[in-house]
Design an enzyme around this catalytic site. Structure first.
Site, short mmCIF file in Angstrom:
data_model
loop_
_atom_site.label_atom_id
_atom_site.label_comp_id
_atom_site.label_asym_id
_atom_site.label_seq_id
_atom_site.Cartn_x
_atom_site.Cartn_y
_atom_site.Cartn_z
N ASP A 1 -5.03 -8.66 9.51
CA ASP A 1 -3.81 -9.19 8.92
C ASP A 1 -2.71 -9.37 9.96
OD1 ASP A 1 -2.22 -10.15 6.93
OD2 ASP A 1 -1.88 -8.23 5.94
N ASN B 1 0.78 -1.23 0.00
CA ASN B 1 0.00 0.00 0.00
C ASN B 1 0.81 1.28 0.00
OD1 ASN B 1 -2.22 -1.69 0.23
ND2 ASN B 1 -2.12 -1.64 2.46
N GLY B 2 2.08 1.15 0.31
CA GLY B 2 2.86 2.38 0.36
C GLY B 2 4.26 2.17 0.86
N1 LIG Z 1 5.17 3.09 12.77
C1 LIG Z 1 6.22 2.44 12.23
N2 LIG Z 1 7.41 2.45 12.85
C2 LIG Z 1 8.46 1.79 12.31
N3 LIG Z 1 8.43 1.10 11.16
C3 LIG Z 1 7.29 1.05 10.48
C4 LIG Z 1 6.10 1.71 10.97
N4 LIG Z 1 5.11 1.49 10.10
C5 LIG Z 1 5.62 0.72 9.12
N5 LIG Z 1 6.92 0.45 9.31
C6 LIG Z 1 7.81 -0.34 8.42
O1 LIG Z 1 7.39 -0.19 7.09
C7 LIG Z 1 7.01 -1.44 6.51
C8 LIG Z 1 5.81 -1.27 5.58
O2 LIG Z 1 4.72 -0.69 6.28
P1 LIG Z 1 3.24 -1.23 6.15
O3 LIG Z 1 3.19 -2.67 6.54
O4 LIG Z 1 2.36 -0.28 6.85
O5 LIG Z 1 3.03 -1.09 4.59
P2 LIG Z 1 1.98 -1.86 3.69
O6 LIG Z 1 2.09 -1.29 2.33
O7 LIG Z 1 0.64 -1.82 4.35
O8 LIG Z 1 2.56 -3.33 3.74
P3 LIG Z 1 1.84 -4.70 3.51
O9 LIG Z 1 2.14 -5.05 2.12
O10 LIG Z 1 2.53 -5.60 4.51
O11 LIG Z 1 0.40 -4.52 3.82
C9 LIG Z 1 6.75 -2.34 7.70
O12 LIG Z 1 6.97 -3.68 7.42
C10 LIG Z 1 7.74 -1.81 8.74
O13 LIG Z 1 9.01 -2.35 8.54
MG LIG Z 2 -0.80 -3.30 4.78
#
Ligand SMILES: Nc1ncnc2c1ncn2[C@@H]1O[C@H](COP(=O)(O)OP(=O)(O)OP(=O)(O)O)[C@@H](O)[C@H]1O
Ligand SMILES: [Mg+2]
Lengths: 306, 246
Positions: free
Chosen positions: A142, A36-37
């Site tokens: 999740d 997602n980002g």
């Molecule tokens: N608040 C935070 N503090 C420290 N690291 C973070 C934080 N939020 C996210 N991260 C890091 O960034 C990565 C990606 O964040 P996130 O999981 O929110 O993204 P996503 O796009 O939703 O990923 P996914 O494909 O797993 O759903 C995490 O695996 C973690 O390593």
């Molecule tokens: Mg996610």
């Protein structure tokens, strides 16, 4: 409609400026990226305070996540969400939000480094977080090791609220192994048992990943929760947690408070097998340390009054 | 909300253009998503291009994946398409109310409210998904995985608050006039369906376009078209009813 970032992301030093609220954040480094980002470690311009800042690929998906976080912000004292805004870069407007920076290791890495005997404590802290979330009317969805951050002393924070949904609604995001549906063990409707099931699979993974992988390899139609139960029975490492895990896999906890209390009981109560024998070692070690410090104290006083 | 999810591994080679058929679907308010499945070898430049064109014409998404990712991809596409369909409708309303401006241009508090509405509608609106499976010879080894993925999709749809149902079709049929076969009629539960694809006629022909047109008809009239149904009747019965119990 979909805003995409260049593959490289923002280099350190990039200034991210809020279009609406005008806050300025300076990128220190990338923390991670997902479906997602991309998440950056940032600090507010002119201030030391560090935050994690997530730049979304899609405004709607990100706003969905922000909505959950703002709803939670009203219920929890230690708010996770700081603010949400848009930033202008070469590709146009990109949405972002700022959250607390969570230091630590994801669950599997933490246990890998510090030892499996930490599972009791970390699990307890995680169940506490989950029951707070459940009490607010939400299911995490999740739940997987990647989304559980553990600090050096076993404190736990959940990250990535993209899969959170209201109790009774469908689970938005899930990952095979931790998904109740994948094991033919129930629906994908978000209820507290859904999270507890994922929690149980995480414990199984932490204690015996090989067996879990093997169980997941069979034909989809024959996969079942019984395989997980058998696997727990086979390996003595599961002993202290077995009763709890069976109950979670079968979806038999009435609420997450009950799950929390039983977990606490199984790691600390009189029936705690291995977990307790370890705790019995500690006092001896402590007693020795105490004896040593008494000795040192005695010496100090002795030399002081000599 | 109506969706067609086409699962194929190559190019169409008979009948009307599938791109045009997909455009027809969209005109009828049916979004067309396409998954290209490949396990060994490649789907080919031509196949990949066709998959992309069908999805574009049908207002949907397209992905090329291996069978292990099939279930997850189908679930994700269906969900994303639901949200996008709602979003498009809501965007129109926004433009009505605010006189222009899309979601991205809204200030944070307004955006938050709009997305709340989108999420709510995405969860509660009713949904129909027709799965159209390419069952030409090269797809045969993948059909077990396809069936599993369909069951998995049903599980996700069942969890929605809104009414959801799906139907399953494969193509080509037996005779040259039978472009498509109904395997499972509209249902909200696949538990009673033992085997989705009965005895299949594995032929080289891939009439993707004609099959799509038939499924559009099915959405409208609940049947695969009168002139065909009596001809393909016996074959169809065997394929769809002979092998499963409801
Ligand atoms: N608040 C935070 N503090 C420290 N690291 C973070 C934080 N939020 C996210 N991260 C890091 O960034 C990565 C990606 O964040 P996130 O999981 O929110 O993204 P996503 O796009 O939703 O990923 P996914 O494909 O797993 O759903 C995490 O695996 C973690 O390593
Ligand atoms: Mg996610």
């Amino acid at each position: 409609m979909v805003t995409t970032l260049s593959n490289a992301g923002y280099p350190p030093g990039t200034v991210i400026t809020g279009k609406w609220r005008k806050s300025r954040y300076i990128v220190e480094r990338t923390l991670g990226k997902g479906a997602n980002g991309r998440v950056y470690l940032v600090h507010r311009a002119g201030v030391r305070q560090r935050y994690a800042l997530k730049v979304g690929y899609d405004a709607l998906d990100l706003q969905s996540e922000i909505n959950v976080l703002s709803a939670l912000k009203e219920q929890m004292h230690n708010a996770y969400l700081v603010e949400a805004d848009d930033h202008q870069d070469s590709s146009g407007d990109v949405p972002f939000y700022v959250m607390r920076y969570i230091e630590g290791d994801p669950l599997h890495r933490f246990i890998g480094r510090r030892g499996k005997e930490w599972l009791g404590l970390v699990g307890l802290n995680l169940l506490e977080k989950l029951s707070l979330l459940h009490a607010s009317g939400y299911v995490f969805g999740d739940l997987k090791p990647d989304n559980v951050m553990v600090s050096p002393y076993g404190k736990v924070e959940l990250i990535d609220y993209g899969g959170v949904s209201s109790i009774g609604r469908s689970v938005k995001q899930f990952t095979e192994w931790y998904d109740r549906g994948y094991w033919n063990a129930g629906s994908r409707t978000g209820d507290i048992s859904y999270d507890l099931f994922s929690f149980a699979v995480m414990c199984i993974q932490v204690l015996d990943e090989k067996a879990l992988r093997e169980a997941s390899r069979q034909l989809p139609q024959t996969r079942s929760m019984t395989d997980l139960v058998m696997l727990v029975r086979r390996n003595p490492a599961f002993k202290p947690y077995a009763a709890w895990l069976n109950k979670a896999l079968a979806g038999e906890f009435a609420d997450s408070r009950e799950a929390l209390n039983q977990w606490r009981g199984s790691i600390r109560g009189p029936s705690a097998g291995r977990a307790r024998s370890r705790q019995q070692d500690t006092p001896r070690w402590l007693r020795n340390a105490f004896a040593l410090s008494l000795f040192i104290l005695a010496c100090t006083i002795f030399f002081l009054f000599r | 909300m109506k969706q067609i999810l086409l699962i194929t591994d190559g190019c169409s080679n008979v009948g009307e253009s599938p791109v045009m058929a997909a455009a027809h679907a969209l005109a009828e308010g049916i979004v067309v998503n396409v998954v290209g499945v490949l396990d060994y070898g490649t789907i080919g430049e031509l196949g990949a291009f066709e998959i992309q064109e069908i999805a574009k014409a049908g207002g949907g998404l397209h992905r090329i994946v291996g069978t292990p990712q099939l279930a997850q991809t189908m679930q994700m596409m269906t969900r994303k398409t639901v949200v996008q369909t709602i979003q498009q409708a809501v965007n129109k309303e926004i433009q009505h109310i605010l006189g222009g401006g899309s979601l991205e241009e809204l200030p944070p508090d307004k955006r938050s409210q709009v997305v709340e509405v989108v999420d709510e509608l995405a969860e509660t609106s009713s949904l129909e998904v027709a799965l159209l499976i390419d069952a030409s010879a090269s797809m045969k080894p993948k059909l077990a995985a396809v069936e599993e993925a369909i069951r998995d999709l049903m599980l996700s749809l069942k969890a929605r608050a809104g009414a959801s149902r799906l139907a399953v079709f494969h193509f080509p049929g037996r005779g040259s006039e039978e472009e498509v076969v109904l395997d499972v009629n509209w249902t909200s539960d696949l538990d009673g369906v033992r085997s989705m694809f009965g005895r299949l006629q594995m032929k080289g022909a891939t009439p993707t376009g004609p099959a799509l047109l038939k499924v559009i008809e099915f959405f409208q009239y609940g049947t695969l078209g009168n002139n065909q149904s009596w001809k393909g009747h016996t074959g169809q019965e065997e394929g769809m009813l002979g092998d499963y119990v409801v």
